[in-house]
Design an enzyme around this catalytic site. Structure first.
Site, short mmCIF file in Angstrom:
data_model
loop_
_atom_site.label_atom_id
_atom_site.label_comp_id
_atom_site.label_asym_id
_atom_site.label_seq_id
_atom_site.Cartn_x
_atom_site.Cartn_y
_atom_site.Cartn_z
N SER A 1 0.93 -1.29 0.26
CA SER A 1 -0.16 -0.07 -0.49
C SER A 1 0.84 1.51 0.35
O SER A 1 2.03 0.65 0.61
CB SER A 1 -1.29 0.04 1.30
N TYR B 1 -2.78 -0.98 10.40
CA TYR B 1 -2.50 -0.87 8.78
C TYR B 1 -1.60 -0.86 8.39
O TYR B 1 -1.22 -1.11 7.22
CB TYR B 1 -3.65 -0.32 7.89
#
Length: 254
Positions: free
Chosen positions: A138, A151
Protein backbone atom coordinates in the site's frame (compact mmCIF):
# COMPACT_ATOMS: atom_id res chain seq x y z
CA UNK A 1 -1.53 -15.92 -26.78
CA UNK A 2 -3.03 -15.49 -23.31
CA UNK A 3 -0.51 -14.22 -20.80
CA UNK A 4 -1.24 -16.92 -18.19
CA UNK A 5 -2.23 -19.79 -20.45
CA UNK A 6 -2.01 -23.09 -18.55
CA UNK A 7 -0.92 -21.45 -15.27
CA UNK A 8 -2.40 -22.25 -11.87
CA UNK A 9 -2.96 -19.14 -9.76
CA UNK A 10 -3.99 -18.64 -6.14
CA UNK A 11 -5.63 -15.34 -5.19
CA UNK A 12 -6.32 -14.77 -1.51
CA UNK A 13 -9.37 -12.65 -0.84
CA UNK A 14 -10.44 -13.19 -4.43
CA UNK A 15 -14.16 -12.96 -3.74
CA UNK A 16 -14.48 -9.19 -3.81
CA UNK A 17 -12.86 -5.89 -4.75
CA UNK A 18 -9.30 -5.97 -6.05
CA UNK A 19 -9.07 -9.74 -5.54
CA UNK A 20 -12.17 -10.32 -7.64
CA UNK A 21 -10.82 -8.13 -10.44
CA UNK A 22 -7.49 -9.96 -10.38
CA UNK A 23 -9.15 -13.38 -10.34
CA UNK A 24 -11.40 -12.42 -13.25
CA UNK A 25 -8.61 -11.03 -15.41
CA UNK A 26 -6.25 -13.92 -14.67
CA UNK A 27 -8.94 -16.40 -15.70
CA UNK A 28 -9.55 -14.46 -18.93
CA UNK A 29 -5.83 -14.72 -19.60
CA UNK A 30 -5.88 -18.51 -19.36
CA UNK A 31 -5.11 -19.27 -15.72
CA UNK A 32 -6.97 -21.76 -13.59
CA UNK A 33 -7.75 -19.53 -10.61
CA UNK A 34 -8.09 -20.80 -7.06
CA UNK A 35 -9.72 -18.31 -4.69
CA UNK A 36 -8.94 -18.57 -0.99
CA UNK A 37 -11.58 -16.55 0.82
CA UNK A 38 -13.28 -16.48 4.19
CA UNK A 39 -16.53 -15.52 2.47
CA UNK A 40 -17.66 -18.44 0.31
CA UNK A 41 -20.60 -16.49 -1.12
CA UNK A 42 -18.33 -13.86 -2.63
CA UNK A 43 -15.97 -16.50 -3.92
CA UNK A 44 -18.77 -18.47 -5.55
CA UNK A 45 -20.15 -15.31 -7.17
CA UNK A 46 -16.75 -14.62 -8.68
CA UNK A 47 -16.46 -18.24 -9.80
CA UNK A 48 -19.83 -18.15 -11.57
CA UNK A 49 -18.87 -14.94 -13.34
CA UNK A 50 -15.57 -16.44 -14.47
CA UNK A 51 -17.17 -19.67 -15.67
CA UNK A 52 -19.82 -17.74 -17.57
CA UNK A 53 -16.97 -16.28 -19.63
CA UNK A 54 -15.44 -19.69 -20.22
CA UNK A 55 -12.78 -19.44 -17.53
CA UNK A 56 -11.71 -21.89 -14.84
CA UNK A 57 -12.06 -21.16 -11.14
CA UNK A 58 -12.29 -23.04 -7.86
CA UNK A 59 -13.18 -21.62 -4.45
CA UNK A 60 -11.66 -22.74 -1.16
CA UNK A 61 -13.27 -21.45 2.02
CA UNK A 62 -10.22 -20.51 4.02
CA UNK A 63 -9.21 -18.22 6.86
CA UNK A 64 -5.76 -17.11 5.76
CA UNK A 65 -4.78 -16.37 9.37
CA UNK A 66 -5.04 -20.11 10.13
CA UNK A 67 -1.96 -21.85 8.77
CA UNK A 68 -3.49 -25.31 8.83
CA UNK A 69 -6.36 -24.14 6.61
CA UNK A 70 -4.00 -22.55 4.09
CA UNK A 71 -1.73 -25.60 4.01
CA UNK A 72 -4.74 -27.87 3.43
CA UNK A 73 -6.02 -25.72 0.58
CA UNK A 74 -2.63 -25.57 -1.14
CA UNK A 75 -2.16 -29.32 -0.76
CA UNK A 76 -5.54 -29.85 -2.42
CA UNK A 77 -4.65 -27.49 -5.27
CA UNK A 78 -1.31 -29.15 -6.01
CA UNK A 79 0.76 -27.23 -8.54
CA UNK A 80 0.93 -23.45 -8.08
CA UNK A 81 2.53 -21.11 -10.63
CA UNK A 82 1.26 -17.78 -9.33
CA UNK A 83 0.38 -16.51 -5.86
CA UNK A 84 -1.35 -13.19 -5.22
CA UNK A 85 -1.38 -12.19 -1.56
CA UNK A 86 -4.38 -9.88 -1.60
CA UNK A 87 -6.50 -10.66 1.48
CA UNK A 88 -6.49 -7.84 4.00
CA UNK A 89 -8.44 -5.70 6.44
CA UNK A 90 -8.13 -2.07 7.53
CA UNK A 91 -8.24 -0.11 10.76
CA UNK A 92 -8.71 3.61 11.47
CA UNK A 93 -6.76 5.09 14.36
CA UNK A 94 -3.43 6.46 15.47
CA UNK A 95 -1.25 4.76 18.10
CA UNK A 96 -3.48 5.84 20.97
CA UNK A 97 -6.57 4.78 19.05
CA UNK A 98 -5.21 1.31 18.38
CA UNK A 99 -5.86 -1.28 21.06
CA UNK A 100 -3.83 -4.45 21.32
CA UNK A 101 -6.89 -6.30 20.02
CA UNK A 102 -7.02 -4.01 16.97
CA UNK A 103 -3.31 -4.52 16.32
CA UNK A 104 -3.58 -8.28 16.67
CA UNK A 105 -6.59 -8.48 14.35
CA UNK A 106 -4.85 -6.53 11.58
CA UNK A 107 -1.62 -8.48 12.06
CA UNK A 108 -3.39 -11.85 11.94
CA UNK A 109 -4.97 -11.21 8.54
CA UNK A 110 -2.62 -8.85 6.76
CA UNK A 111 0.77 -10.07 7.95
CA UNK A 112 0.30 -13.60 9.21
CA UNK A 113 -2.15 -14.33 6.39
CA UNK A 114 0.43 -13.38 3.79
CA UNK A 115 3.11 -15.34 5.66
CA UNK A 116 0.88 -18.42 5.76
CA UNK A 117 0.27 -18.29 2.02
CA UNK A 118 3.98 -17.82 1.31
CA UNK A 119 4.89 -20.62 3.73
CA UNK A 120 2.53 -23.00 1.97
CA UNK A 121 3.23 -22.02 -1.64
CA UNK A 122 6.99 -21.35 -1.86
CA UNK A 123 8.00 -25.02 -1.31
CA UNK A 124 5.52 -26.05 -4.01
CA UNK A 125 6.97 -23.51 -6.42
CA UNK A 126 10.51 -24.69 -5.62
CA UNK A 127 9.54 -28.26 -6.40
CA UNK A 128 7.93 -27.19 -9.68
CA UNK A 129 10.87 -25.12 -10.89
CA UNK A 130 9.71 -21.61 -9.99
CA UNK A 131 6.80 -19.21 -10.00
CA UNK A 132 5.63 -15.64 -9.59
CA UNK A 133 4.42 -14.01 -6.38
CA UNK A 134 2.64 -10.70 -6.03
CA UNK A 135 2.06 -9.11 -2.64
CA UNK A 136 -0.44 -6.29 -2.12
CA UNK A 137 1.28 -3.60 -0.09
CA UNK A 138 0.00 0.00 0.00
CA UNK A 139 1.04 3.61 -0.26
CA UNK A 140 0.80 3.38 3.54
CA UNK A 141 4.04 1.39 3.40
CA UNK A 142 5.77 4.21 1.52
CA UNK A 143 4.52 7.47 3.09
CA UNK A 144 2.87 8.58 6.30
CA UNK A 145 -0.93 8.23 6.29
CA UNK A 146 -2.87 9.82 9.18
CA UNK A 147 -4.80 7.53 11.52
CA UNK A 148 -3.62 4.28 9.95
CA UNK A 149 -1.12 3.05 12.56
CA UNK A 150 -2.01 -0.67 12.49
CA UNK A 151 -2.71 -0.78 8.78
CA UNK A 152 0.55 0.99 7.92
CA UNK A 153 2.43 -1.43 10.18
CA UNK A 154 0.95 -4.38 8.34
CA UNK A 155 1.65 -3.06 4.86
CA UNK A 156 5.19 -2.11 5.82
CA UNK A 157 5.64 -5.75 6.80
CA UNK A 158 4.35 -6.85 3.39
CA UNK A 159 6.84 -4.52 1.70
CA UNK A 160 9.72 -6.02 3.72
CA UNK A 161 8.61 -9.65 3.38
CA UNK A 162 8.43 -9.21 -0.37
CA UNK A 163 12.09 -8.19 -0.47
CA UNK A 164 13.09 -11.17 1.65
CA UNK A 165 11.25 -13.66 -0.54
CA UNK A 166 12.70 -12.13 -3.71
CA UNK A 167 16.25 -12.30 -2.33
CA UNK A 168 16.09 -15.74 -0.74
CA UNK A 169 14.57 -17.57 -3.72
CA UNK A 170 16.42 -16.08 -6.68
CA UNK A 171 18.13 -19.40 -7.42
CA UNK A 172 14.78 -21.20 -7.28
CA UNK A 173 13.39 -19.17 -10.17
CA UNK A 174 10.77 -17.57 -7.93
CA UNK A 175 10.05 -13.93 -8.63
CA UNK A 176 8.40 -11.80 -5.93
CA UNK A 177 7.11 -8.26 -6.36
CA UNK A 178 4.67 -6.01 -4.58
CA UNK A 179 2.35 -3.22 -5.62
CA UNK A 180 1.27 -0.27 -3.50
CA UNK A 181 -2.15 1.04 -4.47
CA UNK A 182 -3.57 4.31 -3.28
CA UNK A 183 -7.32 4.36 -2.66
CA UNK A 184 -9.31 1.99 -4.85
CA UNK A 185 -13.09 2.19 -5.22
CA UNK A 186 -14.39 -1.16 -3.99
CA UNK A 187 -17.43 -2.28 -1.97
CA UNK A 188 -15.02 -2.49 0.96
CA UNK A 189 -14.29 1.23 0.67
CA UNK A 190 -18.00 2.08 0.53
CA UNK A 191 -18.63 -0.02 3.63
CA UNK A 192 -15.57 1.41 5.35
CA UNK A 193 -16.77 4.99 4.78
CA UNK A 194 -20.31 4.17 5.89
CA UNK A 195 -19.04 2.58 9.11
CA UNK A 196 -16.49 5.21 10.08
CA UNK A 197 -18.14 8.38 8.73
CA UNK A 198 -21.91 7.88 9.10
CA UNK A 199 -23.92 10.70 7.62
CA UNK A 200 -20.90 12.04 5.75
CA UNK A 201 -20.50 9.32 3.13
CA UNK A 202 -20.62 11.53 0.02
CA UNK A 203 -18.39 14.17 1.59
CA UNK A 204 -15.77 11.65 2.67
CA UNK A 205 -15.83 9.80 -0.64
CA UNK A 206 -15.13 13.05 -2.46
CA UNK A 207 -12.42 14.02 0.02
CA UNK A 208 -10.68 10.66 -0.18
CA UNK A 209 -10.93 10.63 -3.97
CA UNK A 210 -9.21 13.99 -4.24
CA UNK A 211 -6.24 12.89 -2.14
CA UNK A 212 -5.02 11.27 -5.36
CA UNK A 213 -3.57 14.07 -7.54
CA UNK A 214 -5.19 12.45 -10.56
CA UNK A 215 -8.52 13.39 -8.92
CA UNK A 216 -10.20 10.03 -8.36
CA UNK A 217 -9.83 6.60 -6.83
CA UNK A 218 -8.56 3.72 -8.92
CA UNK A 219 -10.88 1.07 -10.29
CA UNK A 220 -10.09 -2.54 -9.26
CA UNK A 221 -9.59 -3.48 -12.91
CA UNK A 222 -6.72 -0.99 -13.16
CA UNK A 223 -4.93 -2.71 -10.29
CA UNK A 224 -5.58 -6.10 -11.91
CA UNK A 225 -3.83 -5.05 -15.12
CA UNK A 226 -0.60 -4.28 -13.27
CA UNK A 227 -0.94 -7.53 -11.32
CA UNK A 228 -1.28 -9.45 -14.58
CA UNK A 229 1.87 -7.91 -16.03
CA UNK A 230 3.97 -8.64 -12.95
CA UNK A 231 2.74 -12.25 -12.71
CA UNK A 232 3.22 -12.99 -16.40
CA UNK A 233 6.34 -13.87 -18.36
CA UNK A 234 6.32 -10.29 -19.68
CA UNK A 235 7.89 -9.39 -16.33
CA UNK A 236 10.43 -12.22 -16.35
CA UNK A 237 13.31 -9.84 -15.53
CA UNK A 238 11.51 -8.11 -12.64
CA UNK A 239 11.81 -9.21 -9.02
CA UNK A 240 12.20 -7.58 -5.62
CA UNK A 241 10.40 -4.41 -6.64
CA UNK A 242 7.42 -2.44 -5.39
CA UNK A 243 5.24 -0.43 -7.75
CA UNK A 244 3.07 2.45 -6.60
CA UNK A 245 -0.19 2.50 -8.53
CA UNK A 246 -1.53 5.60 -6.94
CA UNK A 247 -2.68 8.37 -9.27
CA UNK A 248 0.41 10.35 -8.29
CA UNK A 249 -0.18 10.12 -4.53
CA UNK A 250 3.40 9.38 -3.46
CA UNK A 251 5.32 11.61 -5.86
CA UNK A 252 2.93 14.47 -6.66
CA UNK A 253 1.27 15.37 -3.34
CA UNK A 254 3.43 18.40 -2.64
Amino acid sequence: MSKLNGKVAIVTGGGSGIGKAISTLFAKEGATVHILDLNPAGGEETKLSIEAEGGKCEVHTCNVSKQEEVLAAVEKIGRVDVLVNNAGIAHVGNLEGCSVEDLDRVYEVNVKGAYNALFAVVPVMKANGGGAILNLASIASLVGIPDRFAYSMSKGAIYAMNLSIAKDYLKDNIRSNSISPARVHTPFVDGFIAKNYPGKEDEMFEKLSKTQPIGRMAEPEEIAKLALFLCSDDASFITGNDYAIDGGFVKLNN
